[in-house]
Design an enzyme around this catalytic site. Structure first.
Site, short mmCIF file in Angstrom:
data_model
loop_
_atom_site.label_atom_id
_atom_site.label_comp_id
_atom_site.label_asym_id
_atom_site.label_seq_id
_atom_site.Cartn_x
_atom_site.Cartn_y
_atom_site.Cartn_z
N HIS A 167 0.84 -1.20 0.00
CA HIS A 167 0.00 0.00 0.00
C HIS A 167 0.87 1.25 0.00
CE1 HIS A 167 0.81 0.84 4.27
NE2 HIS A 167 0.64 -0.46 4.50
N CYS B 159 3.58 -5.07 6.31
CA CYS B 159 3.18 -4.67 4.96
C CYS B 159 4.38 -4.13 4.18
CB CYS B 159 2.10 -3.60 5.01
SG CYS B 159 0.48 -4.21 5.56
#
Length: 212
Positions: free
Chosen positions: A161, A174
């Protein structure tokens, strides 16, 4: 410490970030590497000497060309150029040690960026993943934070992201990329596309090999 983006050819640009080929042709020519040709935008490998990305599953992915980046990338920077690249399967290679992400269409790199990854007790997992879902304006309820252009990789929340990619920052597993790079990714990558996350693309336990 600034990230070092290791080359597919096996050398390192310690002043910044690079992956995919030695941007210094003299350095490349001095090493026992695949034959390469240079253009202003791209470094291409000879068809009989293509580098191979080897996954833990034993499968391999040949690389035909990578972006010719004249200056090392650093935090928050990226390059994207798909001009002249034929249609093909999109896939992503993440090199955690080099702190880089490379996006490929078929055998050709079309984008690259410095990336953040998981630190301390929540490392980014290694292996081959598929994009499970795409969420353009995702908000994380767990961390109460925006995660635009999310590409979900695992059922427990690991994703690619957009993030504030800066020195000293990390994630909870992440992969954080610059905002504009994240937008390019979101527009290009589809559900089901593969993401290969490796610890190191060169070194004592190499995942990058050369054919021939």
């Amino acid at each position: 410490m600034r990230p070092t983006r290791l080359c597919l050819l096996g050398c390192a640009m310690l002043s910044g970030v690079s992956l995919g080929g030695c941007r210094d042709q003299a350095a490349a020519d001095s090493m026992p590497t695949p034959s390469v040709s240079y253009s202003p935008d791209r470094i291409s490998f000879r068809p009989t000497k293509l580098p191979l990305v080897e996954a833990a599953t034993g499968s391999t992915q040949p690389i035909a060309s990578i972006l010719n980046i004249s200056e090392p990338l650093t935090y928050g920077e990226y390059k994207w150029n798909e001009q002249g690249v034929a249609p093909g399967r999109t896939w992503i290679l993440v090199n955690l040690k080099a702190q880089t992400m490379s996006v490929f269409r078929g055998m050709n790199e079309i984008g690259t960026a410095v990336t953040l990854y998981g630190v301390d007790h929540k490392p980014t997992p290694l292996g081959r993943f598929k994009v499970l879902a795409k969420m353009e304006d995702h908000w994380s309820s767990l961390y109460d934070a925006p995660m635009p252009y999310t590409l979900q990789l695992t059922g427990d929340g690991v994703a690619i992201h957009a993030s504030d990619v800066r020195e000293g920052a990390g994630t909870h597993g992440c992969l954080g990329v610059p905002l504009d790079f994240g937008r390019h990714l979101f527009e290009t990558v589809g559900v089901g596309d593969e993401v290969l996350i490796v610890k190191d693309a060169t070194g004592d336990n190499p995942t990058l090999l050369t054919s021939g």
